[in-house]
Scaffold this active site. Structure first.
Site, PDB file in Angstrom:
ATOM      1  N   PHE A 153       0.808  -1.228   0.000  1.00 40.26           N
ATOM      2  CA  PHE A 153       0.000   0.000   0.000  1.00 40.26           C
ATOM      3  C   PHE A 153       0.839   1.275   0.000  1.00 40.26           C
ATOM      4  CE2 PHE A 153       0.853  -0.166   4.582  1.00 40.26           C
ATOM      5  CZ  PHE A 153       1.015   1.181   4.873  1.00 40.26           C
ATOM      6  N   LYS A 205      -1.367  -7.085  -9.194  1.00 41.28           N
ATOM      7  CA  LYS A 205      -2.325  -7.150  -8.081  1.00 41.28           C
ATOM      8  C   LYS A 205      -1.858  -6.098  -7.072  1.00 41.28           C
ATOM      9  CE  LYS A 205      -3.315  -8.230  -4.373  1.00 41.28           C
ATOM     10  NZ  LYS A 205      -3.644  -7.197  -3.355  1.00 41.28           N
ATOM     11  N   GLU A 235      -5.051  -3.584  -2.023  1.00 42.05           N
ATOM     12  CA  GLU A 235      -6.500  -3.355  -2.026  1.00 42.05           C
ATOM     13  C   GLU A 235      -6.870  -2.082  -1.269  1.00 42.05           C
ATOM     14  OE1 GLU A 235      -4.717  -5.588  -0.564  1.00 42.05           O
ATOM     15  OE2 GLU A 235      -5.541  -6.313   1.333  1.00 42.05           O
ATOM     16  N   ARG A 236      -5.865  -1.488  -0.576  1.00 38.20           N
ATOM     17  CA  ARG A 236      -6.192  -0.293   0.221  1.00 38.20           C
ATOM     18  C   ARG A 236      -6.098   0.991  -0.591  1.00 38.20           C
ATOM     19  NH1 ARG A 236      -2.695  -1.752   5.498  1.00 38.20           N
ATOM     20  NH2 ARG A 236      -2.182  -3.772   4.639  1.00 38.20           N
ATOM     21  N   SER A 260       5.412  -7.006   3.206  1.00 37.65           N
ATOM     22  CA  SER A 260       5.996  -7.318   4.518  1.00 37.65           C
ATOM     23  C   SER A 260       6.745  -8.654   4.475  1.00 37.65           C
ATOM     24  CB  SER A 260       4.886  -7.364   5.563  1.00 37.65           C
ATOM     25  OG  SER A 260       3.936  -8.350   5.197  1.00 37.65           O
ATOM     26  N   CYS A 316       9.489   1.659   3.399  1.00 36.39           N
ATOM     27  CA  CYS A 316      10.394   0.545   3.731  1.00 36.39           C
ATOM     28  C   CYS A 316      11.815   1.061   3.910  1.00 36.39           C
ATOM     29  CB  CYS A 316      10.353  -0.512   2.652  1.00 36.39           C
ATOM     30  SG  CYS A 316      11.012   0.091   1.105  1.00 36.39           S
ATOM     31  N   GLU A 365       9.081  -4.293  13.055  1.00 36.41           N
ATOM     32  CA  GLU A 365       8.904  -3.191  12.101  1.00 36.41           C
ATOM     33  C   GLU A 365       7.576  -2.516  12.469  1.00 36.41           C
ATOM     34  OE1 GLU A 365       7.677  -4.035   8.033  1.00 36.41           O
ATOM     35  OE2 GLU A 365       8.924  -2.393   7.311  1.00 36.41           O
TER      36      GLU A 365
HETATM   37  P1  NAD Z   1       1.549  -6.651   2.977  1.00 35.14           P
HETATM   38  O1  NAD Z   1       2.615  -7.682   3.013  1.00 35.14           O
HETATM   39  O2  NAD Z   1       0.460  -6.719   3.983  1.00 35.14           O
HETATM   40  O3  NAD Z   1       0.812  -6.657   1.529  1.00 35.14           O
HETATM   41  C1  NAD Z   1       1.532  -6.653   0.330  1.00 35.14           C
HETATM   42  C2  NAD Z   1       0.688  -7.319  -0.754  1.00 35.14           C
HETATM   43  O4  NAD Z   1       0.451  -8.679  -0.390  1.00 35.14           O
HETATM   44  C3  NAD Z   1      -0.677  -6.669  -0.951  1.00 35.14           C
HETATM   45  O5  NAD Z   1      -0.968  -6.642  -2.323  1.00 35.14           O
HETATM   46  C4  NAD Z   1      -1.613  -7.599  -0.198  1.00 35.14           C
HETATM   47  O6  NAD Z   1      -2.915  -7.635  -0.749  1.00 35.14           O
HETATM   48  C5  NAD Z   1      -0.946  -8.950  -0.340  1.00 35.14           C
HETATM   49  N1  NAD Z   1      -1.210  -9.830   0.804  1.00 35.14           N
HETATM   50  C6  NAD Z   1      -1.446  -9.451   2.090  1.00 35.14           C
HETATM   51  N2  NAD Z   1      -1.629 -10.534   2.865  1.00 35.14           N
HETATM   52  C7  NAD Z   1      -1.498 -11.615   2.066  1.00 35.14           C
HETATM   53  C8  NAD Z   1      -1.577 -13.031   2.296  1.00 35.14           C
HETATM   54  N3  NAD Z   1      -1.810 -13.527   3.513  1.00 35.14           N
HETATM   55  N4  NAD Z   1      -1.399 -13.858   1.257  1.00 35.14           N
HETATM   56  C9  NAD Z   1      -1.152 -13.367   0.024  1.00 35.14           C
HETATM   57  N5  NAD Z   1      -1.070 -12.040  -0.253  1.00 35.14           N
HETATM   58  C10 NAD Z   1      -1.235 -11.172   0.762  1.00 35.14           C
HETATM   59  O7  NAD Z   1       2.292  -5.223   3.012  1.00 35.14           O
HETATM   60  P2  NAD Z   1       1.632  -3.779   3.135  1.00 35.14           P
HETATM   61  O8  NAD Z   1       1.101  -3.606   4.521  1.00 35.14           O
HETATM   62  O9  NAD Z   1       0.755  -3.490   1.989  1.00 35.14           O
HETATM   63  O10 NAD Z   1       2.942  -2.860   2.935  1.00 35.14           O
HETATM   64  C11 NAD Z   1       3.823  -2.547   3.970  1.00 35.14           C
HETATM   65  C12 NAD Z   1       4.991  -3.515   4.032  1.00 35.14           C
HETATM   66  O11 NAD Z   1       5.681  -3.538   2.783  1.00 35.14           O
HETATM   67  C13 NAD Z   1       6.044  -3.114   5.053  1.00 35.14           C
HETATM   68  O12 NAD Z   1       6.478  -4.277   5.717  1.00 35.14           O
HETATM   69  C14 NAD Z   1       7.158  -2.513   4.227  1.00 35.14           C
HETATM   70  O13 NAD Z   1       8.441  -2.565   4.800  1.00 35.14           O
HETATM   71  C15 NAD Z   1       7.082  -3.372   3.009  1.00 35.14           C
HETATM   72  N6  NAD Z   1       7.695  -2.726   1.857  1.00 35.14           N
HETATM   73  C16 NAD Z   1       8.897  -3.193   1.443  1.00 35.14           C
HETATM   74  C17 NAD Z   1       9.531  -2.581   0.387  1.00 35.14           C
HETATM   75  C18 NAD Z   1      10.861  -3.072  -0.088  1.00 35.14           C
HETATM   76  O14 NAD Z   1      11.286  -2.645  -1.146  1.00 35.14           O
HETATM   77  N7  NAD Z   1      11.547  -3.952   0.613  1.00 35.14           N
HETATM   78  C19 NAD Z   1       8.939  -1.491  -0.261  1.00 35.14           C
HETATM   79  C20 NAD Z   1       7.693  -1.047   0.178  1.00 35.14           C
HETATM   80  C21 NAD Z   1       7.081  -1.689   1.246  1.00 35.14           C
END
Ligand code: NAD
Length: 498
Positions: free
Chosen positions: A150, A174, A177-178, A227, A282, A383
């Site tokens: 997101f 994909k 969704e937020r 994450s 991140c 985190e």
């Molecule tokens: P998230 O992991 O909750 O979601 C990321 C994606 O995965 C979304 O599209 C979500 O719909 C999907 N998803 C969520 N739960 C899932 C599941 N159980 N099974 C399959 N798919 C699922 O992350 P977020 O809250 O949207 O974003 C924040 C996180 O992203 C933080 O941990 C941040 O550090 C990380 N991030 C990392 C980088 C990087 O380059 N390393 C960059 C941006 C964000």
């Protein structure tokens, strides 16, 4: 009535009504402003089939035509940057300047992808054996999918699809969704730029949609950013289904300040990198490591700056920091602040009491600062992904490096010093993927690659840059001999160079 955001398949909005929807909030007001369709496995199949059909012809479209479309797309993104930025602020909450910054970093990757003619060149060796030549070519993988978080709804997808498409792949995105609208806007711009239907598709949703992408036999590769627990799951599941996977995870980024550093510069950097985008980056700095006397001298500079930070609706030009993404996330971050107090850290600035006039239902949390944080504390280990900065005090520079290297995350790190020797030691010894020296958020330019180490990245490839081109292509080595007069007939021995 709130609008419904649906999928983008075969170059147009997907018309059928989905059974399930999610709410999209305006984090500054707390109101639901849209509903987003959640793709069923059958809808994901339609998107993948659309991409599959398009892949059969897109791989043979000339590099000249592909880059022409990318150049046109680049122009359109720049032209519409303020509209995209508004969508980002309305759904994510980040302030307008930050939203525009995100778009500009995405544009850099589109510009990089416009250079695909040079980037995807193969190699050629003449006369590897008598009259035999060998050369390698880079070919696309087919259908690739991107699953994105997101916090950068425009930029992170742009880390992926411009390069994937430039390499001759077709793409199914994909997004989170937020905040799904920026992806839909960019899908329209890609169509306007001349991208054939099916080359770029968007499906919205949650785990159901993601799981179908992970197991779909026609998806060749998955790029994921999010994450760490989900990144690990994506990597394990995707590779089990035979796919190439790059999965970027979470972070706990440290900024080490040595006593000789320019402390005014370091304080500005810590505040910018700690509280920019409300800490939902991140590459945000969440741990400030003060070496020796540095912490005592930094604290008043940090307090002074925190007192002046303007928190408000991201659409207000005066706002420097917006709300968090959802109420649940805001409350989770506030819970971490309570936990930090319980576990004995000194709360120097408490953002939990902040209210924004006229935006009382928004998901706001003011900047929070802890001093005397230790590595056993939950606020150090997890985190938090919010505006919470923790100061850890260490006696020596070596202690600081040991602390960073002991952390399971290894996305970004920064050192502030005026000592060149200390900086050189740091870049050599620190076990982190992206390193800043007097730079708090060292996000590499598009022609380098982005990615952490350890629990911040699963897979062999970093994202964008040359790693991106390598991730989205596979090499084929061709060995050729054209009929020549010295052909000597049958030879059952293993081919040897002559
Ligand atoms: P998230 O992991 O909750 O979601 C990321 C994606 O995965 C979304 O599209 C979500 O719909 C999907 N998803 C969520 N739960 C899932 C599941 N159980 N099974 C399959 N798919 C699922 O992350 P977020 O809250 O949207 O974003 C924040 C996180 O992203 C933080 O941990 C941040 O550090 C990380 N991030 C990392 C980088 C990087 O380059 N390393 C960059 C941006 C964000």
């Amino acid at each position: 009535m709130v609008k419904t955001i649906t999928h983008w398949i075969e170059g147009t909005e997907y018309g059928k009504t989905a059974e399930q929807h999610g709410d999209v909030f305006n984090p500054a007001t707390g109101e639901v402003q849209a509903r987003v369709a959640f793709a069923t496995p059958a809808v994901v199949d339609e998107a993948v089939d659309s991409a599959w059909r398009a892949a059969q012809t897109w791989r043979s479209v000339s590099i000249a035509k592909r880059t022409k479309i990318l150049f046109a797309f680049r122009q359109l993104v720049e032209k519409h940057q303020h509209e995209i930025a508004r969508l980002l602020t309305l759904e994510h909450g980040k302030v307008t300047a930050d939203a525009l910054g995100e778009i500009h970093r995405g544009l850099e990757v589109i510009e990089f992808a416009c250079g695909i003619a040079d980037l995807a060149k193969g190699e050629y060796s003449e006369n590897v054996s008598t009259d035999v030549d060998t050369y390698s070519i880079r070919q696309p993988l087919g259908v690739v999918a991107g699953i994105t978080p997101f916090n950068f709804p425009a930029m992170v997808p742009m880390w992926m699809y411009p390069i994937a498409i430039a390499c001759g792949n077709t793409f199914v995105l994909k997004p989170s969704e937020r905040d799904p609208s920026a992806s839909m806007f960019c899908a329209q711009l890609l169509a306007e730029a001349g991208l054939p239907p099916g080359v770029f598709n968007v499906v919205h949703g949650d785990k159901v949609a993601v799981d179908r992408l992970l197991e779909h036999p026609r998806v060749s590769a998955i790029s994921f950013v999010g994450s760490t627990p989900i990144a690990r799951y994506i990597y394990e599941t995707g590779t089990r289904h035979g796919k190439r996977v790059q999965a970027l995870g979470g972070a706990k980024n440290h900024m080490i300040v040595l006593p000789d550093a320019d402390l005014e510069l370091a304080a500005d950097a810590a505040i910018s990198a700690g509280y920019g985008s409300a800490g939902e980056r991140c590459m945000a700095i969440s741990v400030l490591v003060g070496v020796g006397s540095a912490a005592d001298r930094l604290l008043p500079l940090l307090r002074e700056r925190i007192a002046k930070l303007r928190v408000g609706d991201g659409l207000e030009p005066a706002s420097e920091m917006g709300p968090l993404i959802t109420r649940a996330h805001r409350d989770k971050v506030a819970g971490y602040v309570a936990r930090g107090v319980e576990e004995g850290a000194a709360l120097v600035a408490d953002g939990r009491t902040l209210t924004v006039a006229g935006r009382e239902h928004g998901f706001f949390l003011g900047p929070c600062l802890f001093d005397h944080v230790t590595p056993e504390m939950t606020i150090y280990q997890d985190e938090i992904f919010g505006p919470v900065l923790s100061v850890v005090r260490v006696a020596t520079y070596d202690d600081a490096i040991r602390l960073v290297n002991a952390n399971p995350y290894a996305n970004g790190v920064a050192l502030f010093t005026n000592d060149g020797g200390a900086a050189r030691k740091f870049q050599h010894e620190v076990e982190v993927g992206m390193v800043g020296i007097n730079v708090p958020i060292p996000v590499p330019m598009a022609y380098y690659s982005f990615g952490g180490w350890k629990a911040s990245l699963f897979g062999a490839h970093h994202i964008y840059g040359r790693d991106g081109v390598h991730f989205y292509t596979r090499t084929k080595a061709v060995t050729s001999r054209w009929p020549d007069p010295r052909h000597r007939g049958v030879d059952l021995g293993f081919p040897r160079n002559k």
